[in-house]
Scaffold this active site. Structure first.
Site, short mmCIF file in Angstrom:
data_model
loop_
_atom_site.label_atom_id
_atom_site.label_comp_id
_atom_site.label_asym_id
_atom_site.label_seq_id
_atom_site.Cartn_x
_atom_site.Cartn_y
_atom_site.Cartn_z
N GLY A 152 0.86 -1.37 -0.05
CA GLY A 152 -0.16 0.12 -0.10
C GLY A 152 1.33 1.26 0.08
O GLY A 152 1.70 0.68 0.13
N CYS A 153 0.82 2.28 -0.40
CA CYS A 153 1.02 3.70 -0.90
C CYS A 153 1.09 4.16 0.97
O CYS A 153 2.45 4.27 1.45
CB CYS A 153 0.20 4.44 -1.21
SG CYS A 153 -1.67 5.30 -0.26
#
Length: 339
Positions: A152-153
């Site tokens: 994920g970011c």
């Protein structure tokens, strides 16, 4: 050298267009299919005008047999969580390697997935063999993987920001605070009330307090790095900007440390990691915009360790690191098409 034939699933979103822009300049990749249920039949450039006269392949419905007929070797999945686990198994069965940008294969425990994503995981067989795709920590496993769960970011800033300290057991493993801000593109391209211009412009707001799904992802990776449980308090915020993530991380040292040693620990830990830059000056989201770099800065403040981390949420946070994983999986230089 023959190019690796690639397909992009879910081609209408922000991460897909960033991915296509990178793959179009990759000397060893050829995109032969882009799928979209909503936009099937339209040229990719009609959905993403930035690709006009650069990539006009028509989007198509997802058909594993059709992808196999095109010779697809690597599939990039830009689909929502819940959808990915339904469509990926047939692709793996046909011998394709998959880099999944959704959250479906990031959490190793299906019980934890069900708790945080509020739905049952339907592909536990492949989940068992999925490799978490954070190259700076798990490059060796990524190289041989058939299924890579792209990180994920937000989690990348927290995990890479804390990994050197967790690995050396230099901080307390509970009470770690990760305070993060993201640009509006992090919410995706589908219109939502909270991301309409009049709602988010000139405003900063927190969301997902204590419930954000990236929390167990951060804790899982750091627990692997530190060979023991790690607990974080993660709070994301929406910022009125197009792109970028900035995280401020607070940790309590277990023993006295001086700032010079801290910086040295970080620089040694990330030596040879081309996309993590340990800065001597304060980072900012503009420094990493449209790049695959993640910038770190570490400082001692009143007995606490303060880590600042900045990245572009669409490139380093998603599509760029996906190509970094692709390079590792297919034996190319890790930086190919990313610098």
């Amino acid at each position: 050298m023959n190019k690796v034939k690639c397909a992009v699933l879910g081609g209408s979103g922000y991460t897909a267009v960033e991915l296509l822009k990178i793959l179009l300049r990759h000397p060893h990749a050829e995109v032969v299919a882009v799928t979209s249920r909503q936009e099937a039949g339209k040229p990719v450039s009609a959905v993403h005008p930035v690709l006009t006269n650069r990539f006009d392949l028509p989007m198509e419905n997802l058909d594993p047999a059709a992808l196999q007929a095109k010779g697809v070797e690597c599939v990039f999945g830009c689909l929502p969580h819940g959808t990915s686990m339904e469509v990926i198994p047939p692709l793996l069965d046909l011998g394709m390697r998959v880099i999944d940008l959704s959250a479906d294969y990031r959490l190793a425990d299906p019980v934890v997935y069900a708790e945080w994503y509020k739905e049952t995981h339907h592909d536990t067989a492949n989940l068992e063999h999925a490799v978490y795709g954070l190259p700076e920590l798990f490059a060796n496993a990524i190289r041989g993987a058939k299924l890579v769960a792209n990180p994920g970011c937000y989690p990348q800033t927290g995990i890479l920001g804390l990994a050197p300290l967790i690995r050396a057991n230099l901080i307390e493993r509970e009470g770690i605070i990760i305070d993060s801000k993201s640009g509006v593109s992090g919410a995706g391209r589908t219109p939502k009330l909270s991301t309409l211009f009049p709602e988010c412009n000139e405003s900063v707001s927190a969301y997902g307090i204590g419930t954000h799904r990236h929390t167990p992802e951060i804790e899982q990776a750091l627990s692997i790095v530190g060979d023991g449980p790690v607990q974080v308090i993660f709070t994301p915020h929406l910022m009125p900007m197009d792109r970028g993530i900035f995280s401020t991380i607070y940790a309590t040292p277990r023993l006295p440390l001086d700032e010079g040693r801290l910086v040295k620990i970080y620089k040694e830990y990330y030596r040879g990691k081309p996309f993590v830059r340990v800065r001597d000056t304060l980072p900012a989201t503009k420094d990493t915009a449209h790049t695959n770099y993640l910038d770190l800065y570490v400082k001692l403040v009143r007995g606490r360790i303060l880590i600042l981390a900045a990245e572009d949420n669409l490139v380093r946070g998603a599509s760029g690191v996906a190509v970094q994983n692709f390079n590792l999986m297919f034996g190319f230089d890790e930086t190919t098409a990313l610098e």
